[in-house]
Design a protein around this motif. Structure first.
Motif, PDB file in Angstrom:
ATOM      1  N   ASP A 298       6.862  -0.087   5.053  1.00  0.00           N
ATOM      2  CA  ASP A 298       6.227  -0.577   6.278  1.00  0.00           C
ATOM      3  C   ASP A 298       4.870   0.095   6.506  1.00  0.00           C
ATOM      4  O   ASP A 298       3.911  -0.550   6.928  1.00  0.00           O
ATOM      5  CB  ASP A 298       7.126  -0.335   7.500  1.00  0.00           C
ATOM      6  N   ASP A 299       4.803   1.386   6.212  1.00  0.00           N
ATOM      7  CA  ASP A 299       3.532   2.090   6.376  1.00  0.00           C
ATOM      8  C   ASP A 299       2.478   1.552   5.419  1.00  0.00           C
ATOM      9  O   ASP A 299       1.308   1.401   5.773  1.00  0.00           O
ATOM     10  CB  ASP A 299       3.716   3.602   6.128  1.00  0.00           C
ATOM     11  N   GLU A 300       2.896   1.283   4.193  1.00  0.00           N
ATOM     12  CA  GLU A 300       1.948   0.737   3.218  1.00  0.00           C
ATOM     13  C   GLU A 300       1.453  -0.636   3.672  1.00  0.00           C
ATOM     14  O   GLU A 300       0.269  -0.953   3.542  1.00  0.00           O
ATOM     15  CB  GLU A 300       2.605   0.641   1.837  1.00  0.00           C
ATOM     16  N   ILE A 301       2.357  -1.443   4.186  1.00  0.00           N
ATOM     17  CA  ILE A 301       1.968  -2.781   4.651  1.00  0.00           C
ATOM     18  C   ILE A 301       0.874  -2.674   5.708  1.00  0.00           C
ATOM     19  O   ILE A 301      -0.145  -3.371   5.647  1.00  0.00           O
ATOM     20  CB  ILE A 301       3.205  -3.549   5.180  1.00  0.00           C
ATOM     21  N   LYS A 302       1.041  -1.760   6.634  1.00  0.00           N
ATOM     22  CA  LYS A 302       0.046  -1.564   7.700  1.00  0.00           C
ATOM     23  C   LYS A 302      -1.275  -1.027   7.144  1.00  0.00           C
ATOM     24  O   LYS A 302      -2.355  -1.426   7.561  1.00  0.00           O
ATOM     25  CB  LYS A 302       0.582  -0.569   8.739  1.00  0.00           C
ATOM     26  N   TYR A 303      -1.142  -0.087   6.231  1.00  0.00           N
ATOM     27  CA  TYR A 303      -2.323   0.576   5.648  1.00  0.00           C
ATOM     28  C   TYR A 303      -3.189  -0.430   4.871  1.00  0.00           C
ATOM     29  O   TYR A 303      -4.413  -0.373   4.882  1.00  0.00           O
ATOM     30  CB  TYR A 303      -1.825   1.687   4.722  1.00  0.00           C
ATOM     31  N   ILE A 304      -2.537  -1.366   4.199  1.00  0.00           N
ATOM     32  CA  ILE A 304      -3.238  -2.323   3.326  1.00  0.00           C
ATOM     33  C   ILE A 304      -3.866  -3.466   4.126  1.00  0.00           C
ATOM     34  O   ILE A 304      -4.965  -3.932   3.813  1.00  0.00           O
ATOM     35  CB  ILE A 304      -2.245  -2.880   2.272  1.00  0.00           C
ATOM     36  N   ARG A 305      -3.163  -3.885   5.177  1.00  0.00           N
ATOM     37  CA  ARG A 305      -3.635  -5.027   5.966  1.00  0.00           C
ATOM     38  C   ARG A 305      -5.024  -4.756   6.553  1.00  0.00           C
ATOM     39  O   ARG A 305      -5.273  -3.694   7.100  1.00  0.00           O
ATOM     40  CB  ARG A 305      -2.648  -5.270   7.113  1.00  0.00           C
ATOM     41  N   GLY A 306      -5.921  -5.724   6.408  1.00  0.00           N
ATOM     42  CA  GLY A 306      -7.238  -5.583   7.037  1.00  0.00           C
ATOM     43  C   GLY A 306      -8.251  -4.785   6.235  1.00  0.00           C
ATOM     44  O   GLY A 306      -9.322  -4.455   6.739  1.00  0.00           O
ATOM     45  N   THR A 307      -7.929  -4.466   4.962  1.00  0.00           N
ATOM     46  CA  THR A 307      -8.860  -3.641   4.191  1.00  0.00           C
ATOM     47  C   THR A 307      -9.913  -4.469   3.450  1.00  0.00           C
ATOM     48  O   THR A 307     -10.086  -4.337   2.230  1.00  0.00           O
ATOM     49  CB  THR A 307      -8.111  -2.747   3.185  1.00  0.00           C
ATOM     50  N   SER A 308     -10.610  -5.327   4.183  1.00  0.00           N
ATOM     51  CA  SER A 308     -11.703  -6.055   3.547  1.00  0.00           C
ATOM     52  C   SER A 308     -12.693  -6.530   4.602  1.00  0.00           C
ATOM     53  O   SER A 308     -12.305  -7.143   5.586  1.00  0.00           O
ATOM     54  CB  SER A 308     -11.156  -7.261   2.771  1.00  0.00           C
ATOM     55  N   ASP A 309     -13.980  -6.228   4.384  1.00  0.00           N
ATOM     56  CA  ASP A 309     -15.028  -6.671   5.312  1.00  0.00           C
ATOM     57  C   ASP A 309     -15.575  -8.037   4.938  1.00  0.00           C
ATOM     58  O   ASP A 309     -16.165  -8.718   5.762  1.00  0.00           O
ATOM     59  CB  ASP A 309     -16.183  -5.664   5.323  1.00  0.00           C
ATOM     60  N   PHE A 310     -15.451  -8.399   3.658  1.00  0.00           N
ATOM     61  CA  PHE A 310     -15.851  -9.739   3.223  1.00  0.00           C
ATOM     62  C   PHE A 310     -14.979 -10.126   2.044  1.00  0.00           C
ATOM     63  O   PHE A 310     -14.486  -9.261   1.315  1.00  0.00           O
ATOM     64  CB  PHE A 310     -17.344  -9.808   2.844  1.00  0.00           C
ATOM     65  N   LEU A 311     -14.792 -11.416   1.901  1.00  0.00           N
ATOM     66  CA  LEU A 311     -13.982 -11.912   0.797  1.00  0.00           C
ATOM     67  C   LEU A 311     -14.906 -12.321  -0.345  1.00  0.00           C
ATOM     68  O   LEU A 311     -15.837 -13.110  -0.146  1.00  0.00           O
ATOM     69  CB  LEU A 311     -13.156 -13.109   1.275  1.00  0.00           C
ATOM     70  N   ALA A 312     -14.679 -11.752  -1.522  1.00  0.00           N
ATOM     71  CA  ALA A 312     -15.491 -12.093  -2.692  1.00  0.00           C
ATOM     72  C   ALA A 312     -14.633 -12.937  -3.620  1.00  0.00           C
ATOM     73  O   ALA A 312     -13.500 -12.568  -3.929  1.00  0.00           O
ATOM     74  CB  ALA A 312     -15.942 -10.819  -3.392  1.00  0.00           C
ATOM     75  N   ILE A 313     -15.155 -14.081  -4.037  1.00  0.00           N
ATOM     76  CA  ILE A 313     -14.332 -14.882  -4.933  1.00  0.00           C
ATOM     77  C   ILE A 313     -15.086 -15.271  -6.209  1.00  0.00           C
ATOM     78  O   ILE A 313     -16.284 -15.520  -6.206  1.00  0.00           O
ATOM     79  CB  ILE A 313     -13.708 -16.119  -4.232  1.00  0.00           C
TER      80      ILE A 313
END
Ligand code: PNW
Length: 473
Positions: A298-313
């Motif tokens: 659960d902690d990892e899920i929270k830590y990972i969520r939102g870790t991007s300022d822009f999406l590069a594809i």
């Protein structure tokens, strides 16, 4: 639908960033200059065991390590406003670990970045484009969760050196591609074939490494005002039969995009629910005592969520999908319960996986926007291979048609795209295909010791597009 050829938009929005992209191992050469350490790709290509189609290596490549000023001059001449390049991890950390920093390695990237800034070309820095230190691979590489910490230490060194000059960072290029190639198919370094296990373990650690690199920037370097983006490669997965295959296309999207996007971009975080249940079911059918898909706490899920300022594809091509079975058993490919096909009418290119399907580009841009809240996006690779022609009219028409679809996504569908990068500036080392095919808008003469550069017709076409701010009809 409904827009005829003449009424298609051809002008880029104002402030739209047009650039080119490359990767260290594919162009730099200088594989053992100064105190540079050995990378997984150095090791893999030096085996000369048939993994690389022409048994070639990136030892010399396009010699961009020595010719970066000339290359930046070419970009300047063509009018590109941004350059996406990658750092060779073992060039700045010869031991793999952050206990030794190479003065020469760091200096090379300072010189490169300074030259870009002098020419008003905005740097976009990829920290890892597949060439990690071989010594870390000996310790397990992306199959070892300690790799997350080693990558974090490396990221901190990169930010400390370059955050004052670089405002856009991408920690990792294409998690799913590097993990499947390196740890499932074995077609990429380090050549492991742990299908069904390896690609999941690798992506699991890569997502954590990405998130940690993001959090380090956020807590220690945010005062520099830069951004850190998440990058994925995505084909368009379109239903083979629109009436029956909507579900198949959704599953494909979740297995390719959702695998890494859902943990980072969804409200709930974690892997997509459908992927968790499909992999768990297959695993149990196959007699495994637990799912082959690893779990986040659960902690990892929270830590990972939102870790991007822009999406590069990165986008190149498309597939048609329908229910069925493909791939090794077990494998990520097989777990989907899908088969991927290509339409016979799609034009081919210099490489078999890349069919020319411009409408697929708009399709995935729209799909990404609608699934993940229309985040700011940059297309940081798009392009096509041929077998090496200076009159590369097919490349020009690829760019023309793909760009038009991107503009439709921007103007008609409202997708929030801020920039676009050509793959690639120079004919380069194309991984397992070696130098057997060409992706550059500038040709490199691999028979000349000096690796002479010559503009192709597509380079002049791009110069005109940038100068006029619009696509010619
Ligand atoms: C990208 N596929 O990778 C990479 O980021 C580049 O380094 C590479 O040169 C470029 O595409 C062109 O090949 C991909 O087979 C390689 O699906 C292969 C695939 C997708 C992406």
């Amino acid at each position: 639908a409904g827009t005829d050829y003449e009424s298609q938009p051809v002008k880029f929005p104002s402030n739209f960033l047009l650039g080119t992209a490359t990767a260290a191992y594919q162009i730099e050469g200088a594989w053992n200059a100064s105190d540079k350490g050995e990378s997984t790709w150095d090791r893999f290509t030096h085996l000369k065991d048939g993994h690389i189609i022409d048994n070639s290596t990136g030892d010399v490549a396009a010699l961009s390590y020595y010719k970066y000023k000339e290359d930046i001059g070419i970009m300047k001449n063509l009018g590109f406003k941004s350059y996406r390049f990658s750092i060779s991890w073992p060039r700045i950390l010869p031991n793999g670990f952050a206990n030794k920093i190479s003065k020469d390695g760091v200096q090379y990237y300072h010189n490169l970045i300074d030259e870009l800034l002098k020419n008003d070309i905005e740097p976009m820095l990829t920290l890892y484009h597949w060439d990690h230190p071989q010594v870390l691979e000996e310790a397990g590489g992306w199959l070892n969760s300690e790799m997350v910490e080693w990558f974090a230490d490396y990221a901190r060194v990169v930010y400390r050196e370059f955050a004052p000059k670089v405002k856009k960072f991408i920690p990792i290029n294409e998690p799913s591609i590097v993990c499947k190639g390196g740890y499932s198919y074995g077609t990429y370094a380090p050549g492991k074939t742990l299908h069904g296990i390896g690609e999941y373990m690798c992506v699991h650690n890569v997502i954590k490494a990405h998130a940690k690199a993001y959090r380090i920037y956020e807590t220690e370097f945010k005062s520099y005002g830069g951004q850190v983006g998440f990058l994925l490669n995505l084909f368009a997965y379109m239903p083979k039969n629109p009436a029956e295959d909507e579900e198949a296309s959704k599953i494909s999207f979740e297995f390719q995009a959702g695998w890494t996007m859902h943990p980072i971009y969804s409200k709930e975080g974690d892997y997509p629910p459908i992927m968790k249940s499909l992999v768990a079911n297959k695993s149990s059918e196959q007699g495994f005592s637990r799912s082959r898909l690893p779990t986040f706490t659960d902690d990892e899920i929270k830590y990972i969520r939102g870790t991007s300022d822009f999406l590069a594809i990165n986008h190149y091509t498309a597939r048609l999908v329908t229910a069925g079975s493909m791939g090794e058993v077990p494998s990520h490919d097989n777990d989907q319960g899908i088969i991927e096909l290509v339409d016979k009418s799609w034009k081919g290119s210099g490489v078999s996986w890349l069919k020319i399907v411009p409408e697929g580009f708009r399709y995935i841009l729209r799909q990404l926007a609608s699934n993940y809240g229309n985040p700011p996006m940059y297309v940081v690779e798009n392009g096509v291979a041929d077998l090496g022609l200076p009159e590369d009219d097919d490349r020009i028409s690829y760019y023309r048609e793909y760009l038009k679809q991107m503009l439709l996504a921007i103007y008609t569908d409202g997708v929030n795209i801020r920039g676009y990068y050509v793959w690639t500036l120079l004919d380069d080392f194309e991984w397992e295909k070696g130098y057997s095919l060409r992706f550059g808008i500038v040709s490199v003469d691999y028979n000349s010791p000096n690796r002479t550069r010559t503009l192709k017709k597509s380079a002049s076409w791009w110069r005109n597009v940038i100068a006029t701010g619009k696509i010619d009809q």
